[in-house]
Design a protein around this motif. Sequence first.
Motif, PDB file in Angstrom:
ATOM      1  N   UNK A  31       0.812  -1.216   0.000  1.00  0.00           N
ATOM      2  CA  UNK A  31       0.000   0.000   0.000  1.00  0.00           C
ATOM      3  C   UNK A  31       0.846   1.266   0.000  1.00  0.00           C
ATOM      4  N   UNK A  32       2.150   1.137   0.196  1.00  0.00           N
ATOM      5  CA  UNK A  32       2.992   2.286   0.423  1.00  0.00           C
ATOM      6  C   UNK A  32       4.011   2.541  -0.684  1.00  0.00           C
ATOM      7  N   UNK A  33       4.139   3.809  -1.024  1.00  0.00           N
ATOM      8  CA  UNK A  33       5.328   4.251  -1.753  1.00  0.00           C
ATOM      9  C   UNK A  33       6.464   4.274  -0.739  1.00  0.00           C
ATOM     10  N   UNK A  34       7.603   3.714  -1.125  1.00  0.00           N
ATOM     11  CA  UNK A  34       8.727   3.622  -0.195  1.00  0.00           C
ATOM     12  C   UNK A  34       9.863   4.532  -0.649  1.00  0.00           C
ATOM     13  N   UNK A  35      10.481   5.180   0.302  1.00  0.00           N
ATOM     14  CA  UNK A  35      11.561   6.094  -0.026  1.00  0.00           C
ATOM     15  C   UNK A  35      12.757   5.911   0.889  1.00  0.00           C
ATOM     16  N   UNK A  36      13.878   6.394   0.409  1.00  0.00           N
ATOM     17  CA  UNK A  36      15.110   6.476   1.196  1.00  0.00           C
ATOM     18  C   UNK A  36      15.530   7.942   1.282  1.00  0.00           C
ATOM     19  N   UNK A  37      15.935   8.327   2.465  1.00  0.00           N
ATOM     20  CA  UNK A  37      16.433   9.668   2.728  1.00  0.00           C
ATOM     21  C   UNK A  37      17.742   9.537   3.478  1.00  0.00           C
ATOM     22  N   UNK A  38      18.485  10.628   3.560  1.00  0.00           N
ATOM     23  CA  UNK A  38      19.718  10.600   4.333  1.00  0.00           C
ATOM     24  C   UNK A  38      19.960  11.951   4.975  1.00  0.00           C
ATOM     25  N   UNK A  39      20.716  11.912   6.046  1.00  0.00           N
ATOM     26  CA  UNK A  39      21.079  13.146   6.745  1.00  0.00           C
ATOM     27  C   UNK A  39      22.529  13.066   7.162  1.00  0.00           C
ATOM     28  N   UNK A  82      20.548  -0.288  -3.170  1.00  0.00           N
ATOM     29  CA  UNK A  82      21.868  -0.738  -3.603  1.00  0.00           C
ATOM     30  C   UNK A  82      22.712   0.491  -3.919  1.00  0.00           C
ATOM     31  N   UNK A  83      23.814   0.613  -3.236  1.00  0.00           N
ATOM     32  CA  UNK A  83      24.670   1.788  -3.399  1.00  0.00           C
ATOM     33  C   UNK A  83      26.014   1.349  -3.949  1.00  0.00           C
ATOM     34  N   UNK A  84      26.339   1.801  -5.129  1.00  0.00           N
ATOM     35  CA  UNK A  84      27.610   1.484  -5.776  1.00  0.00           C
ATOM     36  C   UNK A  84      28.459   2.735  -5.924  1.00  0.00           C
ATOM     37  N   UNK A  85      29.727   2.534  -6.135  1.00  0.00           N
ATOM     38  CA  UNK A  85      30.661   3.651  -6.337  1.00  0.00           C
ATOM     39  C   UNK A  85      30.486   4.715  -5.255  1.00  0.00           C
ATOM     40  N   UNK A  86      30.496   4.267  -4.030  1.00  0.00           N
ATOM     41  CA  UNK A  86      30.254   5.192  -2.916  1.00  0.00           C
ATOM     42  C   UNK A  86      31.325   6.261  -2.830  1.00  0.00           C
ATOM     43  N   UNK A  87      30.900   7.445  -2.441  1.00  0.00           N
ATOM     44  CA  UNK A  87      31.786   8.587  -2.297  1.00  0.00           C
ATOM     45  C   UNK A  87      31.794   9.052  -0.846  1.00  0.00           C
ATOM     46  N   UNK A  88      32.802   9.789  -0.498  1.00  0.00           N
ATOM     47  CA  UNK A  88      32.903  10.318   0.869  1.00  0.00           C
ATOM     48  C   UNK A  88      31.640  11.108   1.217  1.00  0.00           C
ATOM     49  N   UNK A  89      31.137  11.859   0.256  1.00  0.00           N
ATOM     50  CA  UNK A  89      29.976  12.709   0.509  1.00  0.00           C
ATOM     51  C   UNK A  89      28.672  11.926   0.655  1.00  0.00           C
ATOM     52  N   UNK A  90      28.715  10.612   0.465  1.00  0.00           N
ATOM     53  CA  UNK A  90      27.536   9.779   0.728  1.00  0.00           C
ATOM     54  C   UNK A  90      27.418   9.434   2.209  1.00  0.00           C
ATOM     55  N   UNK A  91      28.414   9.790   2.983  1.00  0.00           N
ATOM     56  CA  UNK A  91      28.389   9.523   4.421  1.00  0.00           C
ATOM     57  C   UNK A  91      27.195  10.219   5.071  1.00  0.00           C
ATOM     58  N   UNK A  92      26.364   9.435   5.750  1.00  0.00           N
ATOM     59  CA  UNK A  92      25.157   9.981   6.356  1.00  0.00           C
ATOM     60  C   UNK A  92      24.432   8.869   7.106  1.00  0.00           C
ATOM     61  N   UNK A  93      23.429   9.266   7.866  1.00  0.00           N
ATOM     62  CA  UNK A  93      22.467   8.304   8.395  1.00  0.00           C
ATOM     63  C   UNK A  93      21.370   8.157   7.344  1.00  0.00           C
ATOM     64  N   UNK A  94      21.095   6.939   6.970  1.00  0.00           N
ATOM     65  CA  UNK A  94      20.101   6.660   5.940  1.00  0.00           C
ATOM     66  C   UNK A  94      18.816   6.156   6.591  1.00  0.00           C
ATOM     67  N   UNK A  95      17.717   6.742   6.149  1.00  0.00           N
ATOM     68  CA  UNK A  95      16.407   6.395   6.678  1.00  0.00           C
ATOM     69  C   UNK A  95      15.502   5.895   5.568  1.00  0.00           C
ATOM     70  N   UNK A  96      14.716   4.886   5.880  1.00  0.00           N
ATOM     71  CA  UNK A  96      13.658   4.556   4.940  1.00  0.00           C
ATOM     72  C   UNK A  96      12.347   5.110   5.479  1.00  0.00           C
ATOM     73  N   UNK A  97      11.424   5.335   4.577  1.00  0.00           N
ATOM     74  CA  UNK A  97      10.154   5.952   4.939  1.00  0.00           C
ATOM     75  C   UNK A  97       9.042   5.416   4.047  1.00  0.00           C
ATOM     76  N   UNK A  98       7.833   5.496   4.555  1.00  0.00           N
ATOM     77  CA  UNK A  98       6.671   4.998   3.828  1.00  0.00           C
ATOM     78  C   UNK A  98       5.638   6.102   3.674  1.00  0.00           C
ATOM     79  N   UNK A  99       5.060   6.167   2.484  1.00  0.00           N
ATOM     80  CA  UNK A  99       4.038   7.171   2.190  1.00  0.00           C
ATOM     81  C   UNK A  99       2.787   6.470   1.671  1.00  0.00           C
ATOM     82  N   UNK A 100       1.666   6.774   2.303  1.00  0.00           N
ATOM     83  CA  UNK A 100       0.410   6.159   1.892  1.00  0.00           C
ATOM     84  C   UNK A 100      -0.118   6.782   0.615  1.00  0.00           C
ATOM     85  N   UNK A 101      -0.889   6.023  -0.091  1.00  0.00           N
ATOM     86  CA  UNK A 101      -1.518   6.521  -1.316  1.00  0.00           C
ATOM     87  C   UNK A 101      -2.373   7.730  -1.011  1.00  0.00           C
ATOM     88  N   UNK A 102      -2.235   8.775  -1.824  1.00  0.00           N
ATOM     89  CA  UNK A 102      -3.016   9.984  -1.648  1.00  0.00           C
ATOM     90  C   UNK A 102      -2.431  10.972  -0.670  1.00  0.00           C
TER      91      UNK A 102
END
Length: 119
Positions: A31-39, A82-102
């Motif tokens: 039921x959810x759109x799934x996303x990844x975010x980072x900080x 899947x994260x390839x060719x990682x760079x120093x600037x990719x360093x972060x806390x990664x979060x997944x999140x869910x968004x309901x339809x509508x």
Amino acid sequence: QVQLVESGGGLVQAGDSLRLSCAASGRTFSLYTMGWFRQAPGKEREFVAAMSRSGTITWGADSVKGRFTISRDDAKNTVYLQMNSLKFEDTAVYYCAARESGRNEYAYWGQGTQVTVSS
């Protein structure tokens, strides 16, 4: 509601690959759109990638296009990054999140997993 738990973070070298997982429980995962975010330290949280409920549409930030791939396995209630060719600037806390339809906002968030890329 849906509960989200990320895993797969760690310390890697620049150029390495890493796969993050986000396991969902609770309401029907499909039921959810799934996303990844980072900080990153001292920065605001930013969007990384997302995948539609059907899995047919994906979105990605310009900074990760061609390097990161989002996917989902509804049978396992899991979304991956899947994260390839990682760079120093990719360093972060990664979060997944869910968004309901509508809905415009991601209402459900995991606790985050640390990714550290050494240069």
